[in-house]
Design a protein around this motif. Structure first.
Motif, short mmCIF file in Angstrom:
data_model
loop_
_atom_site.label_atom_id
_atom_site.label_comp_id
_atom_site.label_asym_id
_atom_site.label_seq_id
_atom_site.Cartn_x
_atom_site.Cartn_y
_atom_site.Cartn_z
N ILE A 38 0.85 -1.20 0.00
CA ILE A 38 0.00 0.00 0.00
C ILE A 38 0.88 1.24 0.00
CG2 ILE A 38 -1.79 1.25 1.23
CD1 ILE A 38 -2.68 -1.38 2.46
N ALA A 39 0.70 2.09 -1.00
CA ALA A 39 1.53 3.28 -1.12
C ALA A 39 1.26 4.24 0.03
CB ALA A 39 1.25 3.97 -2.45
N GLY A 40 2.30 4.92 0.47
CA GLY A 40 2.14 5.91 1.54
C GLY A 40 3.49 6.28 2.12
N ASN A 41 3.53 7.46 2.77
CA ASN A 41 4.79 7.91 3.36
C ASN A 41 4.70 8.09 4.87
OD1 ASN A 41 3.32 10.31 3.65
ND2 ASN A 41 4.16 11.17 1.75
N GLY A 42 3.57 7.75 5.47
CA GLY A 42 3.45 7.87 6.92
C GLY A 42 3.16 9.26 7.42
N LEU A 43 2.80 10.17 6.51
CA LEU A 43 2.52 11.55 6.92
C LEU A 43 1.03 11.84 7.08
CD1 LEU A 43 5.02 13.66 4.79
CD2 LEU A 43 5.02 13.41 7.26
N GLY A 44 0.18 10.96 6.52
CA GLY A 44 -1.24 11.26 6.43
C GLY A 44 -1.90 11.60 7.75
N LEU A 45 -1.81 10.70 8.72
CA LEU A 45 -2.48 10.92 10.00
C LEU A 45 -1.80 12.01 10.82
CD1 LEU A 45 -3.47 7.30 11.07
CD2 LEU A 45 -4.91 9.10 10.09
N SER A 46 -0.51 12.21 10.61
CA SER A 46 0.16 13.34 11.25
C SER A 46 -0.39 14.66 10.72
CB SER A 46 1.67 13.26 11.00
OG SER A 46 2.33 14.36 11.58
N ILE A 47 -0.66 14.70 9.41
CA ILE A 47 -1.29 15.87 8.81
C ILE A 47 -2.69 16.09 9.40
CG2 ILE A 47 -2.27 16.76 6.67
CD1 ILE A 47 0.67 17.01 6.65
N VAL A 48 -3.44 15.00 9.56
CA VAL A 48 -4.79 15.08 10.14
C VAL A 48 -4.72 15.67 11.55
CG1 VAL A 48 -6.73 13.72 10.98
CG2 VAL A 48 -5.72 13.21 8.75
N LYS A 49 -3.82 15.13 12.37
CA LYS A 49 -3.68 15.61 13.75
C LYS A 49 -3.31 17.09 13.78
CE LYS A 49 -3.06 14.94 18.27
NZ LYS A 49 -4.17 14.60 19.19
N THR A 50 -2.36 17.51 12.93
CA THR A 50 -1.95 18.90 12.87
C THR A 50 -3.09 19.80 12.43
OG1 THR A 50 0.32 18.23 12.34
CG2 THR A 50 -0.28 20.52 11.88
N ALA A 51 -3.84 19.36 11.41
CA ALA A 51 -4.96 20.16 10.91
C ALA A 51 -6.02 20.33 12.00
CB ALA A 51 -5.56 19.50 9.67
N VAL A 52 -6.33 19.25 12.72
CA VAL A 52 -7.33 19.32 13.79
C VAL A 52 -6.88 20.27 14.89
CG1 VAL A 52 -8.46 18.00 15.62
CG2 VAL A 52 -8.29 17.05 13.33
N GLU A 53 -5.61 20.19 15.27
CA GLU A 53 -5.09 21.07 16.33
C GLU A 53 -5.11 22.53 15.89
OE1 GLU A 53 -1.27 19.46 17.18
OE2 GLU A 53 -2.05 17.94 18.58
N LYS A 54 -4.77 22.80 14.62
CA LYS A 54 -4.78 24.18 14.14
C LYS A 54 -6.20 24.74 14.08
CE LYS A 54 -0.47 24.38 11.55
NZ LYS A 54 0.19 24.77 10.29
N MET A 55 -7.17 23.86 13.93
CA MET A 55 -8.57 24.30 13.93
C MET A 55 -9.17 24.23 15.33
SD MET A 55 -10.18 22.88 10.33
CE MET A 55 -9.59 21.19 10.45
#
Length: 358
Positions: A319-336
């Motif tokens: 499965i393609a991926g770089n391991g950043l997806g959920l970190s991005i989600v967490k950061t976006a939620v915290e910024k909001m």
């Protein structure tokens, strides 16, 4: 002289009932006039003059004064010495704390400091050690982050380099080989561009302004992007939205939804389903993204929001991926200024609950 009378002012004053003592400071003589009166006669019968030398008394007072001055001087000197000694003893623990802080700023301190001399210094050192431990964790995280970024950037660049080198070694490359190499380079470049955008979201401290967005339109665009995978896995997508227009951060919301929904597609099973719900409760926006995929094991759940972390990479290597997806989600939620909770059961699926200010 014979035949003459010597009058004393003290005697006269005594006869008049006035003060009858006098001290001559120059000659250091004390004179005193005492009335003489018989108990049987009311009238004064005479005056007795008494003269006493006060030289010895004056010398004793002068000596005592001198000794008093010496004693006061000794007390002052001793007080200064004791003050210096006490200040040195009291400041020494603080000096050790100061030295430790200086070593830290110079990058020379690796161990915790301990100055339990006083309660105050112990409290200071405890707070300092906590700060030092936090700084070590942050420094280790920074080094790991840089290492992971370097690795993730190096891999696609190596793929492009290898493809170009293979094409270069061909004597007469065909048009198809050129096209395949260009497609590979274009796909890799898009991956790098996406990764850079995600890293910018993580590192950018600025808050994005809110705007009115169409949540339905945004999710349709995201599902359209992964339409091929959805069709290939025969997934059922179910959406329920209380309203279409929301007032929120558009870019952060897109990163949030795209990463959650893309994971729901990538890690889902054949013939599975994806459920997306959005509703307002108590002046808060509640988003829920659930899938029927492979799930996350309990030991991996605490780490899924860490940059470049992938649960069981050997299992998910296809499965393609770089391991950043959920970190991005967490950061976006915290910024909001929101909150995210994840529930998952291995082999059954995963559900993300996101709460944001409406």
């Amino acid at each position: 002289e014979e035949g003459k009378t010597l009058l004393s002012s003290l005697a006269v004053a005594c006869l008049k009932g006035e003060e009858t003592s006098n001290y001559d400071a120059r000659s250091k003589v004390l004179e005193l006039a005492v009335p003489v009166q018989s108990p049987d006669v009311q009238q004064l019968q005479g005056v007795m003059l008494v003269s006493v030398s006060a030289v010895d008394i004056a010398e004793t007072l002068a000596e005592m004064e001198q000794r008093g001055v010496m004693l006061i001087g000794s007390i002052v000197v001793l007080s200064v010495f004791l003050a210096w000694l006490l200040s040195t003893i009291l400041v020494k623990p603080l000096a050790r704390v100061t030295k430790a802080i200086e070593d830290l700023t110079d990058g020379m301190l690796d161990e915790e400091i301990s100055v339990p001399d006083y309660t105050e210094t112990e409290l200071i050192t405890d707070a300092f050690n906590k700060m030092l431990a936090r700084m070590k964790v942050l420094d280790e995280s920074r080094q790991e982050f840089v290492s992971n970024v370097s690795h993730e950037l190096k891999t696609p660049m190596a793929v492009m380099k290898s493809a170009i080198q293979v094409l270069h070694l061909e004597e007469k490359p065909s048009a198809e080989e050129y096209e395949e190499t260009l497609e590979l380079c274009l796909e890799t470049t898009e991956q790098l561009s996406q990764m850079v955008e995600e890293l910018l979201v993580i590192s950018n401290p600025k808050e994005e302004a809110k705007e009115e967005i169409s949540l339905k339109k945004m999710t349709e665009e995201i599902f359209q992007k992964y339409a091929g995978q959805i069709q290939e896995k025969d997934l059922v997508v179910w959406q329920q939205m209380q309203q279409d227009t929301w007032y929120t951060h558009p870019v952060l919301m897109r990163f949030l939804l795209e990463n959650l929904l893309s994971n729901a597609v990538k890690y889902n099973r054949q013939g599975g389903s994806i459920r997306l719900t959005a509703e307002i409760k108590e002046n808060q926006l509640h988003l829920e993204v659930a899938d029927t995929g492979i799930g996350i094991s309990p030991e991996h759940l605490p780490h899924i929001f860490t940059c470049f972390y992938r649960a069981d990479p050997s299992r998910n290597k296809e499965i393609a991926g770089n391991g950043l997806g959920l970190s991005i989600v967490k950061t976006a939620v915290e910024k909001m200024q929101g909150e995210i909770i994840v529930e998952s059961e291995e082999g059954q699926g995963t559900c993300f609950h996101v709460t944001l200010p409406a």
